[in-house]
Design a protein around this motif. Structure first.
Motif, PDB file in Angstrom:
ATOM      1  N   TYR A 123      -6.880   6.595  -1.420  1.00  0.00           N
ATOM      2  CA  TYR A 123      -5.346   6.496  -0.336  1.00  0.00           C
ATOM      3  C   TYR A 123      -5.131   7.407  -1.388  1.00  0.00           C
ATOM      4  O   TYR A 123      -3.385   7.766  -0.888  1.00  0.00           O
ATOM      5  N   HIS A 124      -4.275   7.131  -2.401  1.00  0.00           N
ATOM      6  CA  HIS A 124      -3.072   8.422  -3.615  1.00  0.00           C
ATOM      7  C   HIS A 124      -3.689   9.332  -3.212  1.00  0.00           C
ATOM      8  O   HIS A 124      -2.576  10.078  -3.155  1.00  0.00           O
ATOM      9  N   ASN A 125      -5.487  10.167  -3.674  1.00  0.00           N
ATOM     10  CA  ASN A 125      -5.191  11.161  -2.528  1.00  0.00           C
ATOM     11  C   ASN A 125      -4.581  11.599  -1.120  1.00  0.00           C
ATOM     12  O   ASN A 125      -4.305  12.876  -0.512  1.00  0.00           O
ATOM     13  N   ALA A 126      -4.734  11.234  -0.328  1.00  0.00           N
ATOM     14  CA  ALA A 126      -4.043  10.952   1.030  1.00  0.00           C
ATOM     15  C   ALA A 126      -2.737  10.783   0.953  1.00  0.00           C
ATOM     16  O   ALA A 126      -1.605  11.591   1.780  1.00  0.00           O
ATOM     17  N   VAL A 127      -2.108  10.287   0.440  1.00  0.00           N
ATOM     18  CA  VAL A 127      -0.574   9.863   0.481  1.00  0.00           C
ATOM     19  C   VAL A 127      -0.381  11.184  -0.479  1.00  0.00           C
ATOM     20  O   VAL A 127       0.841  11.916   0.142  1.00  0.00           O
ATOM     21  N   ASN A 128      -0.544  12.097  -1.600  1.00  0.00           N
ATOM     22  CA  ASN A 128      -0.263  13.266  -2.050  1.00  0.00           C
ATOM     23  C   ASN A 128      -0.735  14.052  -1.089  1.00  0.00           C
ATOM     24  O   ASN A 128      -0.277  15.057  -1.349  1.00  0.00           O
ATOM     25  N   HIS A 138      -8.374   6.053   7.378  1.00  0.00           N
ATOM     26  CA  HIS A 138      -6.975   4.175   7.723  1.00  0.00           C
ATOM     27  C   HIS A 138      -7.489   3.507   8.616  1.00  0.00           C
ATOM     28  O   HIS A 138      -6.220   4.222   9.367  1.00  0.00           O
ATOM     29  N   TYR A 172      -0.691  -1.792  -1.983  1.00  0.00           N
ATOM     30  CA  TYR A 172      -1.413  -0.031  -2.465  1.00  0.00           C
ATOM     31  C   TYR A 172      -0.094   0.488  -3.763  1.00  0.00           C
ATOM     32  O   TYR A 172      -0.208   0.430  -4.582  1.00  0.00           O
ATOM     33  N   GLU A 173       0.865   0.022  -3.386  1.00  0.00           N
ATOM     34  CA  GLU A 173       2.306   0.594  -3.424  1.00  0.00           C
ATOM     35  C   GLU A 173       2.343  -0.960  -5.023  1.00  0.00           C
ATOM     36  O   GLU A 173       2.767  -0.074  -5.795  1.00  0.00           O
ATOM     37  N   LEU A 197      -4.902  11.812   5.921  1.00  0.00           N
ATOM     38  CA  LEU A 197      -4.889  10.630   6.687  1.00  0.00           C
ATOM     39  C   LEU A 197      -4.522  10.396   7.562  1.00  0.00           C
ATOM     40  O   LEU A 197      -3.669  10.649   8.892  1.00  0.00           O
ATOM     41  N   VAL A 256      -0.784  -1.391   2.935  1.00  0.00           N
ATOM     42  CA  VAL A 256       0.129  -0.241   1.868  1.00  0.00           C
ATOM     43  C   VAL A 256       0.787  -1.259   1.147  1.00  0.00           C
ATOM     44  O   VAL A 256       1.569  -1.083   0.142  1.00  0.00           O
ATOM     45  N   THR A 291      -4.386   7.361  10.764  1.00  0.00           N
ATOM     46  CA  THR A 291      -4.163   6.198  10.422  1.00  0.00           C
ATOM     47  C   THR A 291      -4.653   5.129  12.451  1.00  0.00           C
ATOM     48  O   THR A 291      -4.127   5.911  13.073  1.00  0.00           O
TER      49      THR A 291
END
Ligand code: ADP
Ligand code: ZN
Ligand code: ZN
Length: 830
Positions: A460-465, A316, A718-719, A470, A715, A472
């Motif tokens: 991104y969800h998969n990265a956060v999980n 990212h 995304y949130e 991730l 971000v 950056t």
């Protein structure tokens, strides 16, 4: 046990494979992955062998494979596996999946013939022996006899040329006396004459050697030319095709012919080999040393490689953070480990740009970068494809379908701008290139590297999980600032000026400033054409397409209305087609209108437009971009095409005309799309030494997609968005499938969707939510009426299961397979 049968995937819209017998003489060549020529109904088709078996399915007599087309199987085992996965996951007919994976068939050409059937032959014999057949008129009888004389075969042409009326011909076909057969024939490989230097005596031609050119010829001009030919061919070491030699050495054919006669040169025929360098070989890449941010991303990628197993990483990086450089290092690292790499980019123009950089980096050292995209001719694409298959290229750069490049020993797949909708194929097989890339990496223990400034929510969800790693890169190279983004509230602008202009006062002033500083401006509008709606002031009707439920777009330069979905055209109405009133007006600005306005408001500026109307060919597209990049233009107006990837150094201003018009689409991704587009286009400003400025015009400045784009804060966006998705159970919190039932007859479309609904209803709520049937948002498209079901489930497997059963149900009910369209993980619900 001998394997004498094979299952073949054929390019027909059916969900099955077909069994054929393998004749003794073809046993060697028919392997899993080989392309074969087989009879199918009355046609000959090219298919791919999926497996060999020792036993045939009971009860049918199998037809023989006619011909094997490959010396080595076209598809290696890993791609066979990938194809089967795609067919299963996307519920796509397997033959169509493999058709998308195979290279264009250039080895064979199609030929259609009119042939006499057995009964036809009998009839013709009887006619010949003098019997009159009452059911045949003279022309038909004559035709049968002529066919008989021609060994029962005629090349197919128009009926008149065949000496028979079309009606009579049709009757003969109906009676089964004649039929049309299609065959595929091996096409001769195209040969070309090549020329090589023979001055060292290679080839051992013992002719009377003429003296060396320099001694013999008194004419200095001739001598120089001969010397040029020699120098060129010696440098080349191998042969050159004749035309190329003539061009590069700038000599006449007569001169080369004479040197051949004199034995200085030799020449022979060779199959045409494609791989003329399509790129500017003089290009040298900048080759920056990585900055700290890039370095740490690259280290993480390398660390992942060390593990030598499947993994997915998301890079990212904000626009201008230098992702390309990181990609290239990663490819370099992959090659150094003896592995191969694929780089997917979202559009054709970028393949050229990235391909050129790759060639400059890897071309010399590692033999070969191949470029694959749909704008190549079939022959070019087949040649590039086989070069990859034969190990002649180890890096492939391409658009979506390049994910099927037949590389072996794959180490890395890069998907640049992974959120781009162009990765989704919107026709059968409806696969998503990014998701297929991840699966391919998984099957081959490779690394998938997804890159983006604005990743898709799912990724991104998969990265956060923690499912993906991730990485950056939060700052631009050389600490350049991100462009400053301002909102222009169109409501306030209108209150001040009292007129609706696509160009606000603020944007006008900014362009003026840009022109006086002699920098460049990009102006983005999301629709092409002049105006996207034609309305009647009296009755309120809008002019709709005759084939689709959508308004026609007015194109001023072509002076007509066009449908952007099916391409149909209509004359521009003078009066309302519905009520006859004269008060028709054009509504909603498109790019053509905007260009006209800019020319009026800035008469001295050099302006060009880039959209699908002005960039019909790759060349036009390149020319316009090239002109802009070289500074020959001041303002470039255009659609989304402008937003992607380009690295223009002198752009200081980006204007967005109507940022929010995409927010109102009936689509759960509307906010995401708007945010991505605004952020991407803002990223085009201030990439060089000069700082950039972005003006976003909107009627809806409060919307978080606009607000977060202004801050270029991914971000935060995304949130907020993920909160909405969770609440509504949309991806990434549930998987979706869109099912469309369609037919040109409304009653059939309704009947079948009712039947399907009868199947779905009892299953609703058991792990899968089923909405519909409802009239699809595009209720009519290309003459077809459309009904829609939307299936939602937290479990993908549950969706696949119910859908494959539903398709079996449709088959049992004899609902045509083409009437039911399944779109797994749809990007758009239109
Ligand atoms: P992104 O794809 O992340 O938007 P690019 O890869 O297009 O960014 O890089 C933006 C620009 O920065 C390019 O002109 C590139 O040549 C340049 N660049 C890349 N890495 C460096 C570096 N380490 N130092 C200086 N310039 C760099
Ligand atoms: Zn009207
Ligand atoms: Zn239409």
């Amino acid at each position: 046990m001998t394997e004498t049968y094979c299952n073949v995937a054929l390019p027909v819209p059916l969900r099955t494979t077909f069994a054929y017998a393998v004749p003794e003489c073809l046993r060697e060549q028919v392997r899993p992955g080989s392309r074969v020529l087989v009879p199918f109904r009355k046609k000959a088709l090219v298919g791919v062998v999926l497996e060999l078996t020792a036993t045939a399915p009971a009860g049918t007599k199998l037809r023989d494979v006619e011909k094997a087309l490959d010396l080595i199987p076209a598809l290696p085992a890993n791609l066979l596996k990938l194809g089967e996965w795609i067919a299963g996951y996307y519920l796509a007919p397997i033959g169509e999946v493999f058709r998308a994976m195979l290279p264009p068939t250039t080895e064979v050409s199609r030929k259609r013939r009119m042939v006499l059937t057995e009964t036809g032959r009998e009839m013709a014999e009887r006619l010949k022996s003098g019997t009159t057949l009452t059911d045949l008129d003279g022309s038909a009888a004559g035709f049968l006899q002529r066919l008989l004389k021609q060994n029962g075969e005629l090349a197919l042409g128009p009926a008149s040329k065949l000496g028979i009326t079309p009606d009579a011909l049709q009757r003969l076909q109906h009676r089964g006396y004649v039929e049309i057969r299609e065959s595929l024939q091996a096409r001769k490989r195209k040969m070309q004459r090549v020329v090589a230097w023979n001055g060292t005596g290679r080839g051992g031609v013992e002719k009377d050697r003429a003296p060396a050119p320099a001694q013999r010829n008194s004419n200095t001009g001739e001598r120089e030319k001969e010397e040029r030919v020699r120098a060129l061919l010696e440098r080349e070491r191998g042969p050159l095709p004749m035309p190329r030699l003539l061009k590069l050495a700038n000599v006449s054919r007569a001169l080369v012919e004479r040197m051949l006669r004199q034995g200085w040169l030799e020449s022979w025929e060779e199959p045409v080999d494609p791989v003329e360098d399509p790129f500017d070989s003089g290009y040298t890449p900048p080759g920056h040393t990585l900055n700290e941010t890039q370095e740490s991303a690259f280290k993480a990628i390398r660390a992942r490689f060390e593990l030598g197993e499947f993994g997915v990483q998301l890079l990212h990086g904000v626009t201008g953070s230098g992702k390309t450089e990181v990609y290239l290092r990663s490819v370099q690292d992959t090659l150094a480990r003896g592995k191969t790499a694929i780089i997917l980019v979202p559009e054709i123009a970028l393949t050229l740009w990235v391909g050129r950089q790759c060639r400059a980096w890897f071309g010399a050292r590692f033999e070969g970068v191949a470029v694959l995209h749909s704008a190549l001719s079939d022959v070019e694409r087949a040649q590039e494809w086989w070069r990859v298959r034969n190990g002649g290229a180890r890096v492939v750069v391409g658009t979506r379908s390049a994910i099927f490049a037949p590389l072996e020993n794959l180490g890395l797949v890069i998907v640049d701008e992974e959120q781009e909708s162009s990765y989704k194929q919107e026709e059968t097989p409806r696969y998503h290139g990014r998701d297929v890339a991840i699966m391919r990496a998984k099957f081959e223990n490779a690394l998938a590297l997804l890159g983006s400034a604005t990743p898709s929510l799912e990724t991104y969800h998969n990265a956060v999980n923690g499912k993906y790693e991730l990485l950056t890169m939060g700052s631009r190279v050389e600490n350049r600032e991100l462009a400053e983004v301002e909102i222009v509230d169109l409501r306030a602008d209108f209150q001040q000026t009292q007129k609706a202009s696509p160009i606000s006062q603020a944007l006008h002033a900014a362009i003026e400033e840009c022109l006086s500083l002699k920098t460049q401006a990009l102006v983005l509008i999301n629709r092409r054409g002049y105006s996207w709606s034609v309305l009647c002031r009296s009755c309120g009707a809008s002019v709709q397409c005759v084939n689709c439920s959508i308004s026609m777009t007015y194109h001023k330069s072509r002076n007509r209305l066009e449908c952007h979905y099916c391409g149909s055209i209509q004359a521009v109405p003078k009066v309302c087609p519905k009520c006859g009133s004269k008060y028709v007006y054009f509504f909603g600005e498109g790019s053509e209108h905007l260009e006209e306005r800019l020319r009026q408001e800035f008469p001295g500026a050099r302006i060009a437009r880039l959209d699908r109307d002005t960039a019909r060919t790759k060349q036009q597209y390149q020319e316009t971009l090239g002109a802009f990049a070289s500074g020959a233009l001041d303002i470039l107006v255009g659609t989304q095409m402008l937003a992607k990837g380009h690295d223009f150094q002198r752009v200081t201003l980006v204007g967005v005309i109507a940022a929010d018009s995409s927010l109102h689409l009936p689509d759960f991704r509307a906010a995401e799309r708007t945010f991505q587009l605004l952020t991407q286009v803002a990223g085009r400003a201030g990439r060089g030494e000069l700082p950039g400025r972005v003006l976003i015009q909107t009627y809806y400045p409060e919307h978080y997609a606009v607000q977060d784009a202004v801050k270029q804060d991914y971000v935060s966006f995304y949130e907020r968005e993920v909160h909405f998705r969770r609440m509504m159970a949309y991806p990434p919190f549930a998987s979706l499938a869109n099912v469309i039932v369609r037919d040109s007859r409304l009653e059939k479309a309704m009947e079948w969707s009712r039947e399907l609904s009868g199947y779905f209803s009892p299953q609703d709520g058991k792990g899968v939510r089923i909405l519909g049937p409802a009239s699809a948002p595009l209720a009519r498209l290309k003459k077809e009426h459309r009904y829609q079901f939307l299936l939602k489930s937290p479990k993908k497997a549950a969706l696949t299961r119910i859908l494959s059963r539903a398709l079996a149900f449709c088959e049992a009910r004899e609902i045509p397979q083409t009437a039911v369209l399944v779109d797994m993980d749809p990007l758009s619900l239109l």
